[in-house]
Write a protein that holds these residues in place. Structure first.
Motif, PDB file in Angstrom:
ATOM      1  N   GLU A 139     -21.293 -44.762  52.280  1.00  0.00           N
ATOM      2  CA  GLU A 139     -21.753 -46.078  51.839  1.00  0.00           C
ATOM      3  C   GLU A 139     -21.987 -46.131  50.333  1.00  0.00           C
ATOM      4  N   GLU A 140     -22.402 -45.012  49.722  1.00  0.00           N
ATOM      5  CA  GLU A 140     -22.747 -45.040  48.298  1.00  0.00           C
ATOM      6  C   GLU A 140     -21.528 -45.030  47.381  1.00  0.00           C
ATOM      7  N   LEU A 141     -20.342 -44.866  47.941  1.00  0.00           N
ATOM      8  CA  LEU A 141     -19.142 -44.853  47.111  1.00  0.00           C
ATOM      9  C   LEU A 141     -18.675 -46.287  46.868  1.00  0.00           C
ATOM     10  N   ASN A 142     -18.966 -46.777  45.676  1.00  0.00           N
ATOM     11  CA  ASN A 142     -18.550 -48.113  45.272  1.00  0.00           C
ATOM     12  C   ASN A 142     -17.788 -48.010  43.958  1.00  0.00           C
ATOM     13  N   GLY A 143     -16.484 -48.148  44.039  1.00  0.00           N
ATOM     14  CA  GLY A 143     -15.655 -48.018  42.859  1.00  0.00           C
ATOM     15  C   GLY A 143     -14.204 -47.833  43.239  1.00  0.00           C
ATOM     16  N   VAL A 144     -13.423 -47.339  42.274  1.00  0.00           N
ATOM     17  CA  VAL A 144     -11.981 -47.186  42.462  1.00  0.00           C
ATOM     18  C   VAL A 144     -11.570 -45.770  42.056  1.00  0.00           C
ATOM     19  N   TYR A 145     -10.829 -45.117  42.943  1.00  0.00           N
ATOM     20  CA  TYR A 145     -10.185 -43.848  42.608  1.00  0.00           C
ATOM     21  C   TYR A 145      -8.761 -44.155  42.163  1.00  0.00           C
ATOM     22  N   LEU A 146      -8.368 -43.617  40.987  1.00  0.00           N
ATOM     23  CA  LEU A 146      -7.049 -43.882  40.423  1.00  0.00           C
ATOM     24  C   LEU A 146      -6.375 -42.572  40.045  1.00  0.00           C
ATOM     25  N   ARG A 147      -5.045 -42.562  40.156  1.00  0.00           N
ATOM     26  CA  ARG A 147      -4.293 -41.378  39.730  1.00  0.00           C
ATOM     27  C   ARG A 147      -2.944 -41.808  39.183  1.00  0.00           C
ATOM     28  N   ASN A 148      -2.544 -41.199  38.086  1.00  0.00           N
ATOM     29  CA  ASN A 148      -1.291 -41.512  37.408  1.00  0.00           C
ATOM     30  C   ASN A 148      -0.263 -40.424  37.697  1.00  0.00           C
ATOM     31  N   GLY A 149       1.007 -40.749  37.483  1.00  0.00           N
ATOM     32  CA  GLY A 149       2.053 -39.749  37.655  1.00  0.00           C
ATOM     33  C   GLY A 149       3.422 -40.328  37.352  1.00  0.00           C
ATOM     34  N   PRO A 150       4.434 -39.454  37.202  1.00  0.00           N
ATOM     35  CA  PRO A 150       5.785 -39.915  36.869  1.00  0.00           C
ATOM     36  C   PRO A 150       6.506 -40.452  38.103  1.00  0.00           C
ATOM     37  N   ASN A 151       7.151 -41.602  37.949  1.00  0.00           N
ATOM     38  CA  ASN A 151       7.882 -42.231  39.048  1.00  0.00           C
ATOM     39  C   ASN A 151       9.083 -42.968  38.447  1.00  0.00           C
ATOM     40  N   PRO A 152      10.190 -42.253  38.185  1.00  0.00           N
ATOM     41  CA  PRO A 152      11.312 -42.871  37.468  1.00  0.00           C
ATOM     42  C   PRO A 152      11.840 -44.111  38.173  1.00  0.00           C
ATOM     43  N   ARG A 153      11.890 -45.201  37.418  1.00  0.00           N
ATOM     44  CA  ARG A 153      12.312 -46.485  37.972  1.00  0.00           C
ATOM     45  C   ARG A 153      13.728 -46.426  38.535  1.00  0.00           C
ATOM     46  N   THR A 154      14.609 -45.657  37.880  1.00  0.00           N
ATOM     47  CA  THR A 154      16.004 -45.573  38.323  1.00  0.00           C
ATOM     48  C   THR A 154      16.199 -44.592  39.468  1.00  0.00           C
ATOM     49  N   GLY A 155      15.148 -43.833  39.820  1.00  0.00           N
ATOM     50  CA  GLY A 155      15.282 -42.794  40.838  1.00  0.00           C
ATOM     51  C   GLY A 155      15.671 -41.447  40.280  1.00  0.00           C
ATOM     52  N   TRP A 156      15.975 -41.392  38.988  1.00  0.00           N
ATOM     53  CA  TRP A 156      16.382 -40.128  38.364  1.00  0.00           C
ATOM     54  C   TRP A 156      15.716 -39.997  37.008  1.00  0.00           C
ATOM     55  N   SER A 157      15.372 -38.760  36.640  1.00  0.00           N
ATOM     56  CA  SER A 157      14.903 -38.449  35.299  1.00  0.00           C
ATOM     57  C   SER A 157      15.321 -37.021  34.975  1.00  0.00           C
ATOM     58  N   PRO A 158      15.495 -36.687  33.699  1.00  0.00           N
ATOM     59  CA  PRO A 158      15.968 -35.352  33.342  1.00  0.00           C
ATOM     60  C   PRO A 158      14.921 -34.263  33.497  1.00  0.00           C
ATOM     61  N   HIS A 159      13.649 -34.658  33.605  1.00  0.00           N
ATOM     62  CA  HIS A 159      12.575 -33.686  33.684  1.00  0.00           C
ATOM     63  C   HIS A 159      11.384 -34.338  34.355  1.00  0.00           C
ATOM     64  N   TYR A 160      10.517 -33.517  34.977  1.00  0.00           N
ATOM     65  CA  TYR A 160       9.341 -34.035  35.664  1.00  0.00           C
ATOM     66  C   TYR A 160       8.469 -34.879  34.746  1.00  0.00           C
ATOM     67  N   PHE A 161       8.411 -34.514  33.464  1.00  0.00           N
ATOM     68  CA  PHE A 161       7.532 -35.213  32.529  1.00  0.00           C
ATOM     69  C   PHE A 161       8.098 -36.556  32.068  1.00  0.00           C
ATOM     70  N   ALA A 162       9.353 -36.869  32.437  1.00  0.00           N
ATOM     71  CA  ALA A 162      10.035 -38.015  31.840  1.00  0.00           C
ATOM     72  C   ALA A 162       9.984 -39.284  32.687  1.00  0.00           C
ATOM     73  N   GLY A 163       9.459 -39.239  33.895  1.00  0.00           N
ATOM     74  CA  GLY A 163       9.457 -40.421  34.747  1.00  0.00           C
ATOM     75  C   GLY A 163       8.510 -41.497  34.251  1.00  0.00           C
ATOM     76  N   ASP A 164       8.801 -42.757  34.608  1.00  0.00           N
ATOM     77  CA  ASP A 164       7.920 -43.866  34.239  1.00  0.00           C
ATOM     78  C   ASP A 164       6.560 -43.704  34.904  1.00  0.00           C
ATOM     79  N   GLY A 165       5.503 -44.082  34.182  1.00  0.00           N
ATOM     80  CA  GLY A 165       4.164 -43.973  34.729  1.00  0.00           C
ATOM     81  C   GLY A 165       3.933 -44.941  35.869  1.00  0.00           C
ATOM     82  N   MET A 166       3.327 -44.444  36.957  1.00  0.00           N
ATOM     83  CA  MET A 166       2.897 -45.300  38.060  1.00  0.00           C
ATOM     84  C   MET A 166       1.485 -44.892  38.447  1.00  0.00           C
ATOM     85  N   VAL A 167       0.588 -45.875  38.489  1.00  0.00           N
ATOM     86  CA  VAL A 167      -0.800 -45.628  38.846  1.00  0.00           C
ATOM     87  C   VAL A 167      -1.021 -46.052  40.292  1.00  0.00           C
TER      88      VAL A 167
END
Length: 442
Positions: A31-59
Motif C-alpha cells: 500500500e505504501e508504494l505510490n509512484g512510478v518505476y521506470l527503466r530505459n534501454g535500447p530498442n532500435p526502431r528499424t529492428g536492427w542496430s550495429p551494436h547494443y549501445f546504438a538502439g533508440d531509447g525506449m522507456v
C-alpha cells in the motif's frame, strides 16, 4: 545469417508502444508504494542496430498506488536519431562547415532520472531529453542553454544538498567537463578537467566533499569511427582515478591497476580515505568492440589515501555481477548495503540472481534466485522507512515460458523470500539498462 547477440532472445526490440492496465498480480502490491518505476534501454526502431549501445531509447514504466498497479506504458524517446531511422549518427550530428557537433543527436537510451521536477532520459553522447509524466518527449534539456557538452548517463543527486553532480565527455578538447547544478535546475558550476585524450568515461562517483573521475585505458580511435564503435583498449594509456573537490579546483590523480569500470556502486570518505566500490573488468575491447573476452565484472573496492597518495585495491567477491546500486539517500555517504544483478553474456541465460551485499559484515552476500527461464537486469532500491536496508527492490523480469514480462517487487531485507508482488504484463519488456523510482501521486 546469425542474429547478433544484442538482438537475440530478450535483447530483441519490441515493435509497439502501448498503454494498458495490468490485470494480473501475484502477491500484493504494498500500500505504501505510490509512484512510478521506470527503466530505459535500447530498442532500435528499424529492428536492427550495429551494436547494443546504438538502439533508440525506449522507456518502460509501471505506476503503483493504493496497493494497485495503475498502468504500464512504453514510449520511444523521440530524438533526431529516432526521426531519421537508419541514418548515420555522425552525418546527422556533424556540421562540416562549422566543425560543430549537434548534441541533440543522441539515442537517449541508457538511463532515466528525476531532477528538479523533470524526467530526463540520458545517453552519454548527447544532451538529456526531457519526458512528460506520460513519457512523451518534450525535447532536449540544456539547463537554459548553459550545457555545452554531452551529459553522462550517470549523474548523481546529492542526498544532502539536492545538487545534481555530473560530467560531460567529448571527442575533442576539452575532453572532460565537470558540472554542478542546483536542486532548482540552474547550472552552478562548469570546469574543464585536463586529460590527455578522449577516454570512455561512463560513470564516476561522488562523496560528501569530492568527485572521483575514472580515466581508464578504453580510448577513442578515429580510425575505427567509420565502422561504428570507435573505442579500443590501449595498454599505453594507463589507469587512474582523479579526485577533485566538488566545488572545483585541481585534480589529484591516483594510479590504479589497469582495468575498466562500467559502473560504480558508491563512494564515501572518512579519516582522509576515499573508498570507491564498483564493478571491475580486467580489460575491455582489446581488439575492438566485438572483443568481450577480457574477463567478467566482479565487485571491487579501491581505497585512496589522501595523505599518503597510496591506493589499496581489493576484490570483494568472485561472482560475475553488474548494475550496482545503493539507496538514493546513501549516494556519496557511508552505506551498509549494496545491490547487484548476476551477469552473463549469453542471450538467454538460465536465470538471473539478485544479490545484497552487507558491507559491514565482511561483504556477506544474500541471493534471490529467479526461477529457471526468468531473467532481469538492474534492481532499484525503494525505501520503506529510515532504517538501512528497509525497503523494496524493483526490476523488470522476462519469463521465457510466457514470452512476456513482469515487474518484480522484492523485500530488500529478505531477498531469499518469494517476491512481495509480481505485476504481470501482457507484453514483453526487452532487456535494458538503468532505471529509477519516482515517488508521488500517479
Amino acid at each position: 545469417m546469425t542474429t547478433p547477440l544484442h538482438l537475440s532472445g530478450n535483447n530483441a526490440p519490441v515493435v509497439e508502444e502501448v498503454t494498458l492496465e495490468p490485470a494480473e498480480v501475484a502477491g500484493a502490491v504494498p500500500e505504501e508504494l505510490n509512484g512510478v518505476y521506470l527503466r530505459n534501454g535500447p530498442n532500435p526502431r528499424t529492428g536492427w542496430s550495429p551494436h547494443y549501445f546504438a538502439g533508440d531509447g525506449m522507456v518502460h514504466a509501471v505506476a503503483l498506488s493504493g496497493g494497485r498497479a495503475r498502468w504500464y506504458r512504453n514510449r520511444y524517446v523521440r530524438t533526431p536519431l529516432f526521426e531519421h531511422p537508419g541514418e548515420s549518427r555522425f552525418a546527422l550530428a556533424f556540421d562540416p562547415e562549422s566543425g560543430r557537433i549537434d548534441y541533440r543527436v543522441t539515442s537517449a537510451n541508457t538511463h532515466v532520472v528525476g531532477y528538479a521536477g523533470r524526467l530526463l532520459a540520458l545517453e552519454e553522447g548527447g544532451f538529456p531529453y526531457e519526458l512528460t509524466p506520460e513519457l512523451e518527449t518534450a525535447g532536449p534539456f540544456t539547463f537554459g542553454g548553459a550545457l555545452s557538452t554531452p551529459m553522462t548517463a550517470h549523474p548523481k543527486v546529492c542526498p544532502v544538498t539536492g545538487e545534481l553532480v555530473f560530467f560531460g565527455s567529448r571527442l575533442r578538447p576539452p575532453y572532460l567537463t565537470y558540472y554542478r547544478a542546483a536542486p532548482t535546475g540552474e547550472l552552478l558550476q562548469s570546469q574543464a578537467v585536463e586529460i590527455p585524450r578522449a577516454s570512455m568515461m561512463h560513470d564516476f562517483a561522488i562523496t560528501r566533499d569530492h568527485v572521483i573521475f575514472m580515466d581508464l585505458p578504453v580510448v577513442f580511435d578515429p580510425a575505427m569511427a567509420a565502422g561504428g564503435m570507435p573505442w579500443r583498449w590501449d595498454d599505453g594509456h594507463g589507469a587512474r582515478f582523479g579526485v577533485m573537490r566538488r566545488d572545483g579546483g585541481p585534480v589529484r590523480w591516483f594510479e590504479v591497476e589497469p582495468c575498466y569500470v562500467w559502473h560504480t556502486m558508491n563512494a564515501a570518505e572518512a579519516d582522509g580515505v576515499i573508498t570507491v566500490i564498483g564493478c571491475r573488468v580486467p580489460t575491455l575491447w582489446r581488439d575492438g568492440p566485438e572483443d568481450v573476452g577480457g574477463g567478467v565484472p566482479v565487485l571491487y573496492r579501491w581505497r585512496l589515501d589522501l595523505a599518503s597518495g597510496k591506493v589499496t585495491e581489493q576484490p570483494l567477491d568472485d561472482v560475475p555481477i553488474e548494475y550496482p546500486r545503493v539507496a538514493d539517500a546513501e549516494v556519496g555517504q557511508s552505506h551498509r548495503y549494496g545491490y547487484v544483478t548476476s551477469f552473463s553474456l549469453e542471450s538467454e541465460p538460465e536465470r538471473s540472481e539478485i544479490y545484497r551485499y552487507d558491507l559491514a559484515a565482511g561483504t556477506s552476500r544474500e541471493a534471490h534466485r529467479l526461477p529457471p527461464g526468468h531473467t532481469c537486469g538492474e534492481a532499484v532500491f525503494v525505501p520503506r522507512s529510515g532504517a538501512a536496508g528497509d525497503g523494496y527492490l524493483m526490476t523488470f523480469v522476462h519469463d521465457r515460458s510466457r514470452g512476456t514480462g513482469y515487474l518484480a517487487i522484492l523485500d530488500a531485507a529478505d531477498l531469499a523470500a518469494e517476491p512481495v508482488a509480481k505485476v504481470y504484463l501482457p507484453v514483453r519488456v526487452p532487456s535494458g539498462f538503468h532505471g529509477t523510482w519516482l515517488p508521488g501521486p500517479v
